[in-house]
Design an enzyme around this catalytic site. Structure first.
Site, PDB file in Angstrom:
ATOM      1  N   HIS A 104       0.745  -1.259   0.000  1.00 50.09           N
ATOM      2  CA  HIS A 104       0.000   0.000   0.000  1.00 50.09           C
ATOM      3  C   HIS A 104       0.768   1.298   0.000  1.00 50.09           C
ATOM      4  O   HIS A 104       0.349   2.229  -0.661  1.00 50.09           O
ATOM      5  CB  HIS A 104      -1.033   0.025   1.100  1.00 50.09           C
ATOM      6  CG  HIS A 104      -0.605  -0.685   2.318  1.00 50.09           C
ATOM      7  ND1 HIS A 104      -1.167  -1.878   2.670  1.00 50.09           N
ATOM      8  CD2 HIS A 104       0.326  -0.404   3.215  1.00 50.09           C
ATOM      9  CE1 HIS A 104      -0.588  -2.293   3.758  1.00 50.09           C
ATOM     10  NE2 HIS A 104       0.309  -1.431   4.116  1.00 50.09           N
TER      11      HIS A 104
ATOM     12  N   LEU B 132      -6.679   0.118   1.030  1.00 53.74           N
ATOM     13  CA  LEU B 132      -5.356  -0.123   0.451  1.00 53.74           C
ATOM     14  C   LEU B 132      -5.110  -1.621   0.346  1.00 53.74           C
ATOM     15  O   LEU B 132      -5.576  -2.391   1.179  1.00 53.74           O
ATOM     16  CB  LEU B 132      -4.295   0.511   1.351  1.00 53.74           C
ATOM     17  CG  LEU B 132      -4.402   2.031   1.485  1.00 53.74           C
ATOM     18  CD1 LEU B 132      -3.327   2.551   2.417  1.00 53.74           C
ATOM     19  CD2 LEU B 132      -4.291   2.706   0.140  1.00 53.74           C
ATOM     20  N   CYS B 133      -4.343  -1.990  -0.669  1.00 45.77           N
ATOM     21  CA  CYS B 133      -4.007  -3.402  -0.838  1.00 45.77           C
ATOM     22  C   CYS B 133      -3.273  -3.901   0.407  1.00 45.77           C
ATOM     23  O   CYS B 133      -2.481  -3.151   0.955  1.00 45.77           O
ATOM     24  CB  CYS B 133      -3.146  -3.596  -2.075  1.00 45.77           C
ATOM     25  SG  CYS B 133      -4.159  -3.564  -3.563  1.00 45.77           S
ATOM     26  N   PRO B 134      -3.531  -5.105   0.866  1.00 44.14           N
ATOM     27  CA  PRO B 134      -4.356  -6.118   0.200  1.00 44.14           C
ATOM     28  C   PRO B 134      -5.831  -6.118   0.620  1.00 44.14           C
ATOM     29  O   PRO B 134      -6.534  -7.090   0.322  1.00 44.14           O
ATOM     30  CB  PRO B 134      -3.696  -7.415   0.654  1.00 44.14           C
ATOM     31  CG  PRO B 134      -3.288  -7.122   2.063  1.00 44.14           C
ATOM     32  CD  PRO B 134      -2.901  -5.658   2.074  1.00 44.14           C
TER      33      PRO B 134
END
Ligand code: SF4
Lengths: 372, 76
Positions: free
Chosen positions: A70, B12-14
């Site tokens: 992120h 946000l990933c994941p």
């Protein structure tokens, strides 16, 4: 990339008759879940099991502190080339399924109250490993899998991968001898999968210590050419700068707790604490500003209007003098830093927005101690 | 066979992958799911997750608001 994919094969004994533990016929393929971090070691451990005909699926825990993805997504300069998620990538190379599990809430207790303490920063590695193996153990019980594997190597990490802490993880996770570490199994007591002959101990490894040579050699032998290089730890808690920002947050709040937004915001922007009762989070570029915008409603925030500049969030309580200081700091980080005055729009939580004309602080007026 | 939507914006990933994974678990083979995200990393991660776990990506792209839109068909 010359990587060999393995598909399911049936394991056929030999089992020691006296020790056959379970109800399953001998030809049943055994199933393991592998803790996939995205690094080389868990990749090798998994491949070693696939090579022995074990059905392996991966599991990856998202604690909120993971280094994956992120921050790269936030920062604009990386946007053209978003970073791959290494755990997913590894699973794909190995040809295994991957289950990503959100453990953000449960993990708080690990970070806040680690029974075994912290490593060199706020990384509770031993408690963390116990927690993850415990979650994996719960998972195998729910999904009818037989054992757990990890890429741990004796002596590799100062806290969680010592010879004396390896049994602690087995015990405290509840996994006991259903936890197999293929890369160093030969120098540890035999586990259930080895004793039962599900896995051939002779084909496991005896790696120990911090060196990476045996892993690199094994990777080559297995045809694994492309892998993520280990960089210290697998999470932000091993990072000194991050840990000091987290410690500051706890100190300022007078209690040790966090929400997911707190720990995300610690990864973004410059953090400055000019006064004990408030801090500022200053976006460093467009991607961060855009990310911080999502938090505008929750925070008092300010930005320059006479000159291009960052979005600044104010976390804490601020009186009018503090707000003046915050505005001067915002001006300092704008393109008007050398101007006589800069106009700043201030959105105070629960108040009407207003404008302030301020003189930007000079570099000398910002003590280094303000930077977290 | 039904069509579903998942709003994974601002995550946000994941996290978008985790949300998509958990949603897909509730769906039947052949169902479709449109996931909307703002993290550009999802454009790599969600299709990778689908390939690994046997689901099909019918469409993946970015709209004019820079939102990532991915349509998945749940595998058997
Ligand atoms: S580095 Fe972070 S994720 Fe890895 S074991 Fe330590 S605390 Fe856990």
């Amino acid at each position: 990339m010359g990587f060999r994919r393995r598909f399911s094969a049936i394991i056929t004994g030999p089992f020691s008759e006296s020790k056959r533990p379970t109800h399953r016929p001998m030809s049943t393929q055994r199933k393991a879940v592998s803790l996939i971090s995205g690094g080389l070691d868990s990749m090798l451990a998994t491949q070693a099991m696939l090579d022995q005909g074990i059905h392996v699926e991966g599991i990856n825990f998202f604690t909120g502190f993971c280094v994956e993805g992120h921050t790269h997504a936030i920062r604009k300069r990386d946007k053209a080339k978003p970073k791959r998620n290494n755990a997913l990538w590894v699973a794909e190379q190995l040809g295994i399924k991957l289950h990503i599990i959100d453990v953000i809430d449960e993990y708080k207790d690990v970070v806040l109250n680690p029974k075994h303490g912290y490593g060199s920063n706020l990384n509770p590695c031993l408690d963390c490993k116990c927690f993850m193996v415990r979650k994996a153990h719960e998972w195998i019980e729910q999904h009818g899998f037989d054992f757990i594997i990890t890429g741990e190597v004796v002596g590799q990490r100062p806290m969680s991968q010592r010879r004396d802490t390896m049994p602690v993880i087995q015990r405290e996770s509840g996994a006991e001898d259903r936890l197999l570490r293929p890369l160093c199994a030969k120098i540890l007591p035999p586990t259930l999968p080895e004793r039962e002959g599900w896995v051939d101990r002779e084909k496991l490894f005896d790696f120990s210590g911090r060196g990476r040579k045996p892993q690199i050699a094994l990777a080559k032998k297995m045809g694994i050419e492309d892998f993520a290089q280990p960089a210290g730890g697998c999470c932000f808690l091993t990072d000194a700068a991050y840990s000091s920002k987290l410690a500051d947050l706890w100190q300022a709040r007078g209690e040790r707790r966090y929400e997911i937004d707190d720990i995300m915001l610690l990864k973004v922007g410059r953090h400055l604490r000019p006064r004990p009762h408030f801090k500022l989070i200053v976006g460093r570029e467009e991607g961060e500003n855009r990310f911080l915008e999502g938090y505008r409603k929750q925070f008092t925030h300010l930005y320059t209007t006479s000159h291009p500049g960052p979005l600044v969030l104010l976390d804490g309580e601020a009186d009018s003098e503090d707000l003046q200081l915050a505005a001067r700091l915002a001006a300092r980080f704008s393109q008007g830093k050398n101007a006589d005055t800069v106009r700043v729009e201030l959105h105070e939580k629960g108040a009407e927005q207003r404008e302030l004309d301020v003189v930007p602080l000079t570099n000398d007026e910002i003590p280094v101690e303000w930077y977290l | 066979m039904s069509h579903h939507q998942l709003d994974a914006r601002r995550l946000l990933c994941p996290m978008p992958v985790i949300r998509a994974q958990n949603k897909v678990q509730e769906l039947a083979p052949g169902d479709t799911l449109l996931v909307t995200c703002t993290d550009p990393g999802a454009l790599l991660d969600i299709p990778a997750w689908c390939r690994i776990n046997g689901h099909e990506v019918l469409e993946a792209g970015v709209n004019e608001d820079e939102e990532v839109l991915i349509t998945i068909r749940v595998g058997g």
